[in-house]
Design an enzyme around this catalytic site. Sequence first.
Site, short mmCIF file in Angstrom:
data_model
loop_
_atom_site.label_atom_id
_atom_site.label_comp_id
_atom_site.label_asym_id
_atom_site.label_seq_id
_atom_site.Cartn_x
_atom_site.Cartn_y
_atom_site.Cartn_z
N SER A 23 -4.20 6.62 4.51
CA SER A 23 -3.22 7.46 5.83
C SER A 23 -2.54 5.82 5.13
O SER A 23 -2.23 5.37 6.98
CB SER A 23 -3.75 7.95 6.28
N ARG B 220 -13.05 9.87 6.69
CA ARG B 220 -14.73 11.37 6.47
C ARG B 220 -15.18 10.97 5.07
O ARG B 220 -13.97 10.40 3.91
CB ARG B 220 -13.28 12.12 6.44
N ASP C 289 -2.98 11.30 3.15
CA ASP C 289 -2.98 12.21 3.65
C ASP C 289 -1.91 13.66 4.22
O ASP C 289 -2.70 14.48 4.27
CB ASP C 289 -3.84 11.37 5.51
#
Length: 345
Positions: free
Chosen positions: A226, A164, A279
Amino acid sequence: MSKETDDNHSQLFYWFGNCWDNLFQRSKTSPSENIHSNLIDKNQKNSRFVSQAGKQIVTRDSNFDGLLHDPLEENITSILHTNENTIPWEDYKELMRITSPFHITVEALTHVMAAMEKHCQMGLDPSTKTDSDLKMLPTYVTNLPTKNEYGEILALDIGGTNFRTLLVKLNPNTESEVISEAHIVPDSKKILGNDLFEFIVDVLKQFMIRNKLDLNQEYVLGFTFSFACEQIALNKGKFLTPSKGWILSDLIGQDVVEKLQTVIYQKQLKIKITALINDTVGTLMACAYHEPTCRVGVILGTGTNACYFEDINKIHTINDRSVLSPEATEMIINTEWGALGIYIQ
């Protein structure tokens, strides 16, 4: 649609509805629905569930109306073990067959808890760190948000499947505003780190153009990555191990912030990476922005992970404490608990 199909659908809906009613909405007053919970004393404020082995399993307020496991079965998911007389026996057996892989005994759960605590302690100690399933990585995040933060901040969030691009607008006097776009990472960009970073910076630039951001203005950026990284500062982290089907062979052992920053400058963007986080840490911090009592972050997605605030004096794997604020008393630890189980038998 034929009448036979309608009848089949009606039977299916009836079956699920009946199971739902009997499994999760059991009457508080009907004794026939409490055969497996006959240790509950509803007149006692703090009812204690005791196993057949004599161990206390859970204490709860008698007004609690949530789901509870069955102390007789000593099975965390045995809420499913409802009175078999309330649904047809064949349906009950089929329900038990379908759900059986999810049943965990209290003994097994206690074993996992003990092993996890042991590996947490091992991961925080340099002398035993290499033998621990849990990496227990220091994140150098030592404070929660105060809601006094302000400004426009860019963010990249790379997960196991998507990534994102975000623009976060913070103002202490108003609710934060987040503009976010989700993108698919092509499999071809999961092989080499340089290809991945060129791809996401190109997408980031287009994101800035679409949202009419001034490309000549300087921005700070938070980078959520992540994958396991060994951090030596808030904005420095060495990539350790690929996972989730990614390869990134040229990135192993490299500082992911430095590599991404190089590509950003090559693309002539005036963006400075100021923070690298996992994350899971991002989840904790985002929640803490609205709920300051939040102390744990958990991810259940393509992978699973958890982080928590640890007493900084118990973290013996911080190589350089000079980068920390003298006032720091806690630090978020990234457990990388998805690896737990290698040595658990």
